[in-house]
Design a protein around this motif. Structure first.
Motif, PDB file in Angstrom:
ATOM      1  N   GLU A 347       0.912  -1.039   0.128  1.00 46.40           N
ATOM      2  CA  GLU A 347      -0.089  -0.027   0.003  1.00 46.40           C
ATOM      3  C   GLU A 347       0.941   1.222   0.009  1.00 46.40           C
ATOM      4  OE1 GLU A 347      -2.639  -0.664   3.535  1.00 46.40           O
ATOM      5  OE2 GLU A 347      -3.737  -2.012   2.437  1.00 46.40           O
ATOM      6  N   GLY A 348       1.819   1.206   0.749  1.00 46.29           N
ATOM      7  CA  GLY A 348       2.826   2.494   0.569  1.00 46.29           C
ATOM      8  C   GLY A 348       3.484   2.577  -0.518  1.00 46.29           C
ATOM      9  N   TYR A 349       3.933   1.462  -1.581  1.00 48.25           N
ATOM     10  CA  TYR A 349       4.539   1.321  -2.690  1.00 48.25           C
ATOM     11  C   TYR A 349       3.414   2.280  -3.617  1.00 48.25           C
ATOM     12  CZ  TYR A 349       8.386  -1.660  -1.781  1.00 48.25           C
ATOM     13  OH  TYR A 349       9.470  -1.932  -1.501  1.00 48.25           O
ATOM     14  N   ARG A 350       2.263   1.805  -3.477  1.00 47.51           N
ATOM     15  CA  ARG A 350       1.050   2.389  -4.477  1.00 47.51           C
ATOM     16  C   ARG A 350       0.686   3.663  -4.157  1.00 47.51           C
ATOM     17  NH1 ARG A 350      -2.679  -3.257  -4.244  1.00 47.51           N
ATOM     18  NH2 ARG A 350      -1.556  -4.278  -6.023  1.00 47.51           N
ATOM     19  N   VAL A 370       7.371  -6.332  -3.333  1.00 47.72           N
ATOM     20  CA  VAL A 370       7.760  -5.864  -4.807  1.00 47.72           C
ATOM     21  C   VAL A 370       7.102  -6.693  -5.681  1.00 47.72           C
ATOM     22  CG1 VAL A 370       9.420  -5.670  -6.494  1.00 47.72           C
ATOM     23  CG2 VAL A 370       9.888  -4.761  -4.259  1.00 47.72           C
ATOM     24  N   PHE A 371       6.827  -8.053  -5.367  1.00 48.82           N
ATOM     25  CA  PHE A 371       6.656  -9.318  -6.142  1.00 48.82           C
ATOM     26  C   PHE A 371       5.145  -9.018  -6.441  1.00 48.82           C
ATOM     27  CE2 PHE A 371      10.556 -10.823  -4.816  1.00 48.82           C
ATOM     28  CZ  PHE A 371      11.324 -11.286  -6.043  1.00 48.82           C
ATOM     29  N   SER A 372       4.250  -8.186  -5.744  1.00 54.47           N
ATOM     30  CA  SER A 372       2.927  -7.877  -5.874  1.00 54.47           C
ATOM     31  C   SER A 372       2.624  -6.645  -6.725  1.00 54.47           C
ATOM     32  CB  SER A 372       2.293  -8.054  -4.534  1.00 54.47           C
ATOM     33  OG  SER A 372       2.350  -9.110  -3.798  1.00 54.47           O
ATOM     34  N   LEU A 373       3.531  -6.158  -7.038  1.00 51.92           N
ATOM     35  CA  LEU A 373       3.471  -4.920  -8.000  1.00 51.92           C
ATOM     36  C   LEU A 373       2.705  -5.229  -9.115  1.00 51.92           C
ATOM     37  CD1 LEU A 373       6.444  -2.553  -6.980  1.00 51.92           C
ATOM     38  CD2 LEU A 373       3.919  -2.215  -6.367  1.00 51.92           C
ATOM     39  N   ASP A 374       1.759  -4.511  -9.812  1.00 56.52           N
ATOM     40  CA  ASP A 374       1.294  -4.796 -11.059  1.00 56.52           C
ATOM     41  C   ASP A 374       1.524  -3.650 -11.921  1.00 56.52           C
ATOM     42  OD1 ASP A 374      -0.033  -7.492 -10.550  1.00 56.52           O
ATOM     43  OD2 ASP A 374      -1.381  -6.287  -9.323  1.00 56.52           O
ATOM     44  N   THR A 375       1.427  -3.604 -13.177  1.00 52.32           N
ATOM     45  CA  THR A 375       1.513  -2.612 -14.254  1.00 52.32           C
ATOM     46  C   THR A 375       0.752  -1.628 -13.882  1.00 52.32           C
ATOM     47  OG1 THR A 375       2.314  -4.290 -15.699  1.00 52.32           O
ATOM     48  CG2 THR A 375       1.830  -2.363 -16.622  1.00 52.32           C
ATOM     49  N   GLY A 376       1.367  -0.337 -13.762  1.00 54.05           N
ATOM     50  CA  GLY A 376       0.465   0.795 -13.792  1.00 54.05           C
ATOM     51  C   GLY A 376       0.030   1.024 -12.446  1.00 54.05           C
ATOM     52  N   ASP A 377       0.188   0.304 -11.359  1.00 51.80           N
ATOM     53  CA  ASP A 377      -0.473   0.671 -10.158  1.00 51.80           C
ATOM     54  C   ASP A 377       0.303   1.162  -9.247  1.00 51.80           C
ATOM     55  OD1 ASP A 377       1.047  -1.442  -9.493  1.00 51.80           O
ATOM     56  OD2 ASP A 377      -0.739  -2.380  -8.338  1.00 51.80           O
ATOM     57  N   PHE A 378       1.539   2.072  -9.479  1.00 55.45           N
ATOM     58  CA  PHE A 378       2.321   2.662  -8.746  1.00 55.45           C
ATOM     59  C   PHE A 378       3.455   3.563  -9.679  1.00 55.45           C
ATOM     60  CE2 PHE A 378       4.440  -1.238 -10.654  1.00 55.45           C
ATOM     61  CZ  PHE A 378       5.761  -0.913 -10.557  1.00 55.45           C
TER      62      PHE A 378
END
Length: 420
Positions: A347-350, A370-378
């Motif tokens: 949530e902090g990354y986003r 980091v492995f839960s980051l998706d394209t365009g949501d950060f």
């Protein structure tokens, strides 16, 4: 690679305010706290490492750097041992001979010793006599940050590559001889200095001696005392000695990716990754930096000359990167205590809220998220800045598994950003 002022500046540029060198031991780098040529164990360990470097891509042993963390402490006795003593020990215990050079360097008035080992011209280098840490008939090879007995698969590849290299040299030699004409060829024996030639000024020089010779024309500047061949007449472009790309270490790959600042062409970074022990580095960023079109990536990588099998693995990644996509399954956002911590970091990354990290364990959770980051949501710049902060404060990590996790995390981030 030459140990020049530029190399010293680049290598020791990764020093923090606590005088800790933020580099790990690797397939080309080993650190030693002291230079103790008196003890049998020390000499044997150096011989083992030197043989391992020689059987791979060469490397450097840097003396005056402490272990865990790599604090700069310096040494003052590196010049008290003659090169002949080191050479005698290596020649007594290994064959073919191991080529090396020694350099004393200063960084902020602290003195370090650098023992540079050249890749062997004839491989494998074999132990021919027992010592404290090496044993007769053993073949040592450099694996990441350790020197150990070679694996059968790597030995097979080494022997096969040696045969192929010898075949290519003969083919090139004969091809050039046919083109030039046998009657117009002169052969130079660099070992004896003997020159046999016709009355023509054309010489056929084997590529293995190009690093010992400078070709001078009227536009060249000569160094006093430097070995050189003076060519009377025109020098074609193909005959000029091209400067090799600067040596790029693992940490340089990380920093260039995180700061988006390159100190060499993008494809030089890809070439450097091919000499490492894994294909999982942020290759897409460097291919994009070199303006390589998506449909040309495989061709451009394939054009890079490399004898290491990592090249083939990178090509497989370009064709299909499923392993990276599956990595996120190892670090789920769940209702377990760790899963909840990962969710908070995610949530902090986003949202762009800076992370509050005080321990290596918290670094580990931040990398797993980091492995839960998706394209365009950060925001790309924000996430890279957070990982750069972790790098500056904690790298290299005390736990090797976290060092590997850091590499995987930025590799995964590179893959996600590439999809954008």
């Amino acid at each position: 690679m030459e140990i020049t002022d530029e190399w010293v500046e680049m290598f020791f540029s990764a020093v923090d305010e606590n005088r800790v060198l933020k580099r790990r031991e690797s397939s080309t780098v080993e650190f030693k706290r002291v230079f103790d040529w008196v003890t049998k164990e020390f000499k044997s360990n150096i011989g083992r490492t030197a043989a391992a470097f020689a059987n791979r891509d060469g490397g450097v042993i840097v003396f005056g750097v402490a272990d865990q963390p790599h604090t700069l402490i310096g040494i003052d006795n590196f010049d008290r041992v003659d090169d002949a003593e080191i050479s005698a020990f290596l020649n007594e215990h290994f064959a073919p001979s191991i080529e090396f050079s020694r350099h004393t360097v200063k960084v902020d008035d602290v003195t370090f010793g650098v023992l540079q080992i050249a890749p062997a011209r004839v491989k494998p280098v074999v132990c021919i006599k027992d010592s404290a840490k090496t044993f007769d008939s053993d073949i040592y090879y450099r694996y990441s940050g350790r020197s150990s007995k070679i694996k059968s698969s790597d030995l097979f590849i080494m022997i096969q590559e040696g045969r192929e290299a010898a075949q290519r040299k003969w083919v090139d030699l004969i091809t050039n001889a046919v083109k030039i004409g046998v009657e117009n060829i002169g052969l130079l024996n660099v070992a004896s200095g003997e020159l046999k030639s016709s009355n023509n000024n054309t010489f056929l020089i084997d590529e293995s001696i190009l690093d010992k010779i400078k070709i001078l024309d009227r536009f060249s500047e000569s160094d006093s005392g430097a070995p050189a061949v003076r060519v009377i007449g025109d020098v074609i472009d193909a005959a000029r000695v091209v400067e090799r790309a600067r040596n790029i270490h693992e940490e340089d790959v990380y920093l260039s990716f995180l700061t988006e600042t390159l100190h060499a062409p993008g494809l030089d970074y890809v070439s450097a990754i091919m000499r490492m022990t894994s294909e999982y580095y942020p290759i897409y960023f460097f291919l994009n930096s070199a303006n390589v079109p998506l449909d040309q990536r495989a061709n451009r990588v394939n054009d890079i000359v490399s004898r290491f099998k990592v090249k083939l693995k990178i090509l497989k990644r370009i064709a299909d990167d499923k392993l990276l996509d599956g990595k996120r399954k190892s670090y789920p956002i769940s209702n377990t205590p760790l899963g909840i911590q990962r969710r908070m970091v995610l949530e902090g990354y986003r949202s762009g809220v800076p992370l509050e990290i005080e321990t290596e364990q918290e670094c580990k959770v931040a990398l797993e998220a980091v492995f839960s980051l998706d394209t365009g949501d950060f925001d790309r710049a924000f996430v890279k800045a957070e990982l750069y902060s972790i790098y500056n404060r904690y790298y290299p990590f005390t736990v090797d598994a976290t060092n590997y996790l850091f590499r995987w995390a930025i590799t995964y981030l590179d893959r996600v950003l590439d999809r954008q």
